[in-house]
Design a protein around this motif. Structure first.
Motif, PDB file in Angstrom:
ATOM      1  N   PHE A   1       4.546  -5.504 -16.113  1.00 51.38           N
ATOM      2  CA  PHE A   1       5.490  -6.561 -15.797  1.00 51.38           C
ATOM      3  C   PHE A   1       6.775  -5.980 -15.213  1.00 51.38           C
ATOM      4  O   PHE A   1       7.678  -6.704 -14.842  1.00 51.38           O
ATOM      5  CB  PHE A   1       5.827  -7.366 -17.048  1.00 51.38           C
ATOM      6  N   TYR A   2       6.877  -4.650 -15.158  1.00 52.54           N
ATOM      7  CA  TYR A   2       8.064  -3.992 -14.643  1.00 52.54           C
ATOM      8  C   TYR A   2       7.982  -3.833 -13.134  1.00 52.54           C
ATOM      9  O   TYR A   2       6.909  -3.940 -12.541  1.00 52.54           O
ATOM     10  CB  TYR A   2       8.222  -2.610 -15.300  1.00 52.54           C
ATOM     11  N   ASP A   3       9.110  -3.555 -12.516  1.00 54.84           N
ATOM     12  CA  ASP A   3       9.127  -3.275 -11.085  1.00 54.84           C
ATOM     13  C   ASP A   3       8.380  -1.993 -10.816  1.00 54.84           C
ATOM     14  O   ASP A   3       8.477  -1.040 -11.569  1.00 54.84           O
ATOM     15  CB  ASP A   3      10.566  -3.171 -10.571  1.00 54.84           C
ATOM     16  N   VAL A   4       7.634  -1.968  -9.717  1.00 48.74           N
ATOM     17  CA  VAL A   4       6.831  -0.807  -9.338  1.00 48.74           C
ATOM     18  C   VAL A   4       7.397  -0.244  -8.051  1.00 48.74           C
ATOM     19  O   VAL A   4       7.604  -0.979  -7.086  1.00 48.74           O
ATOM     20  CB  VAL A   4       5.347  -1.204  -9.150  1.00 48.74           C
ATOM     21  N   ASN A   5       7.683   1.065  -8.017  1.00 45.65           N
ATOM     22  CA  ASN A   5       8.190   1.716  -6.813  1.00 45.65           C
ATOM     23  C   ASN A   5       7.019   2.327  -6.066  1.00 45.65           C
ATOM     24  O   ASN A   5       6.314   3.187  -6.595  1.00 45.65           O
ATOM     25  CB  ASN A   5       9.190   2.816  -7.195  1.00 45.65           C
ATOM     26  N   VAL A   6       6.819   1.897  -4.812  1.00 45.67           N
ATOM     27  CA  VAL A   6       5.745   2.412  -3.966  1.00 45.67           C
ATOM     28  C   VAL A   6       6.350   3.341  -2.944  1.00 45.67           C
ATOM     29  O   VAL A   6       7.286   2.965  -2.230  1.00 45.67           O
ATOM     30  CB  VAL A   6       4.981   1.263  -3.278  1.00 45.67           C
ATOM     31  N   VAL A   7       5.827   4.573  -2.857  1.00 43.44           N
ATOM     32  CA  VAL A   7       6.314   5.570  -1.918  1.00 43.44           C
ATOM     33  C   VAL A   7       5.231   5.816  -0.892  1.00 43.44           C
ATOM     34  O   VAL A   7       4.079   6.071  -1.240  1.00 43.44           O
ATOM     35  CB  VAL A   7       6.662   6.902  -2.645  1.00 43.44           C
ATOM     36  N   GLY A   8       5.595   5.784   0.373  1.00 47.71           N
ATOM     37  CA  GLY A   8       4.649   6.104   1.458  1.00 47.71           C
ATOM     38  C   GLY A   8       3.793   4.997   1.758  1.00 47.71           C
ATOM     39  O   GLY A   8       2.815   4.612   1.887  1.00 47.71           O
TER      40      GLY A   8
ATOM     41  N   TYR B   1       0.834  -1.193   0.000  1.00 45.30           N
ATOM     42  CA  TYR B   1       0.000   0.000   0.000  1.00 45.30           C
ATOM     43  C   TYR B   1       0.873   1.248   0.000  1.00 45.30           C
ATOM     44  O   TYR B   1       1.950   1.247   0.588  1.00 45.30           O
ATOM     45  CB  TYR B   1      -0.909   0.012   1.234  1.00 45.30           C
ATOM     46  N   GLY B   2       0.415   2.301  -0.651  1.00 50.07           N
ATOM     47  CA  GLY B   2       1.172   3.534  -0.677  1.00 50.07           C
ATOM     48  C   GLY B   2       0.341   4.707  -1.167  1.00 50.07           C
ATOM     49  O   GLY B   2      -0.808   4.554  -1.572  1.00 50.07           O
ATOM     50  N   HIS B   3       0.952   5.888  -1.131  1.00 42.94           N
ATOM     51  CA  HIS B   3       0.312   7.116  -1.598  1.00 42.94           C
ATOM     52  C   HIS B   3       0.736   7.457  -3.028  1.00 42.94           C
ATOM     53  O   HIS B   3      -0.007   8.088  -3.760  1.00 42.94           O
ATOM     54  CB  HIS B   3       0.660   8.292  -0.674  1.00 42.94           C
ATOM     55  N   ILE B   4       1.973   7.063  -3.409  1.00 41.14           N
ATOM     56  CA  ILE B   4       2.511   7.366  -4.734  1.00 41.14           C
ATOM     57  C   ILE B   4       3.081   6.078  -5.316  1.00 41.14           C
ATOM     58  O   ILE B   4       3.747   5.319  -4.623  1.00 41.14           O
ATOM     59  CB  ILE B   4       3.624   8.427  -4.653  1.00 41.14           C
ATOM     60  N   VAL B   5       2.822   5.838  -6.608  1.00 38.87           N
ATOM     61  CA  VAL B   5       3.361   4.666  -7.302  1.00 38.87           C
ATOM     62  C   VAL B   5       4.046   5.140  -8.572  1.00 38.87           C
ATOM     63  O   VAL B   5       3.470   5.910  -9.338  1.00 38.87           O
ATOM     64  CB  VAL B   5       2.234   3.664  -7.644  1.00 38.87           C
ATOM     65  N   GLU B   6       5.288   4.698  -8.781  1.00 40.76           N
ATOM     66  CA  GLU B   6       6.034   5.029  -9.995  1.00 40.76           C
ATOM     67  C   GLU B   6       6.220   3.757 -10.806  1.00 40.76           C
ATOM     68  O   GLU B   6       6.688   2.743 -10.286  1.00 40.76           O
ATOM     69  CB  GLU B   6       7.400   5.610  -9.631  1.00 40.76           C
ATOM     70  N   ILE B   7       5.858   3.801 -12.096  1.00 41.55           N
ATOM     71  CA  ILE B   7       6.024   2.667 -12.995  1.00 41.55           C
ATOM     72  C   ILE B   7       7.000   3.102 -14.079  1.00 41.55           C
ATOM     73  O   ILE B   7       6.631   3.850 -14.981  1.00 41.55           O
ATOM     74  CB  ILE B   7       4.673   2.245 -13.608  1.00 41.55           C
ATOM     75  N   PRO B   8       8.267   2.651 -14.010  1.00 42.55           N
ATOM     76  CA  PRO B   8       9.270   3.133 -14.961  1.00 42.55           C
ATOM     77  C   PRO B   8       9.115   2.571 -16.371  1.00 42.55           C
ATOM     78  O   PRO B   8       9.589   3.153 -17.323  1.00 42.55           O
ATOM     79  CB  PRO B   8      10.588   2.682 -14.337  1.00 42.55           C
ATOM     80  N   GLY B   9       8.467   1.422 -16.546  1.00 40.28           N
ATOM     81  CA  GLY B   9       8.338   0.799 -17.869  1.00 40.28           C
ATOM     82  C   GLY B   9       6.931   0.906 -18.418  1.00 40.28           C
ATOM     83  O   GLY B   9       6.132   1.730 -17.999  1.00 40.28           O
ATOM     84  N   GLY B  10       6.613   0.051 -19.358  1.00 39.68           N
ATOM     85  CA  GLY B  10       5.306   0.041 -19.993  1.00 39.68           C
ATOM     86  C   GLY B  10       4.236  -0.534 -19.076  1.00 39.68           C
ATOM     87  O   GLY B  10       4.504  -1.349 -18.202  1.00 39.68           O
ATOM     88  N   CYS B  11       3.022  -0.103 -19.286  1.00 38.15           N
ATOM     89  CA  CYS B  11       1.890  -0.598 -18.512  1.00 38.15           C
ATOM     90  C   CYS B  11       0.625  -0.441 -19.347  1.00 38.15           C
ATOM     91  O   CYS B  11       0.646   0.185 -20.404  1.00 38.15           O
ATOM     92  CB  CYS B  11       1.764   0.132 -17.181  1.00 38.15           C
TER      93      CYS B  11
END
Length: 139
Positions: free
Chosen positions: A132-139, A101-111
């Motif tokens: 299929f890429y790694d997802v960065n969850v912030v907060g 769970y988080g407040h911000i999600v960054e997806i660096p690749g395709g989605c």
């Protein structure tokens, strides 16, 4: 950035048939299929091709599929935050059986964004993002 087989073959200066052989052998790093189309990530403007190995061909059952990540916004949590004046995280990233769970999600690749009103996820979500890429969850 993600490109299709035609663009990747042009960048590598090889034929699309040769690129499809490399894709079927699993030698293009990070490449995955979306429907009938191969999506190939670029690193520093080029796809990464692994070196070939001599010896017996790999067995198809040994190839591991990358886990799909599903990102969705929990509308019940939004209503709960408004009602109780809280700041609980409302974005859920599902990978297999785990939830983050988080407040911000960054997806660096395709989605891709999916809307299925008649066939929601088990949690009830009708709109979600798949990658299929790694997802960065912030907060």
């Amino acid at each position: 950035m993600v490109v299709c087989t035609t663009e990747a073959a042009r960048i590598l200066k090889i034929s699309t048939a040769r690129l499809r052989v490399l894709l079927s052998e699993g030698r293009v790093e990070g490449a995955y299929k979306s429907g009938k189309m191969w999506l190939i990530p670029l690193v520093k403007g080029e796809p990464i091709i692994e070196r070939g190995k001599r010896g017996p061909a790999p067995r198809w059952c040994n190839l591991k599929k990358r886990a799909k990540k599903i990102v969705h916004v929990n509308s019940q949590r939004i209503r709960q935050n408004q009602k109780h004046q809280e700041q609980l995280p409302v974005i859920t990233v599902k990978t297999g059986q785990t939830n983050t769970y988080g407040h911000i999600v960054e997806i660096p690749g395709g989605c891709r964004v999916v809307y299925r009103p008649n066939k929601p996820l088990p949690c009830g979500a009708r709109v979600w993002i798949e990658t299929f890429y790694d997802v960065n969850v912030v907060g």
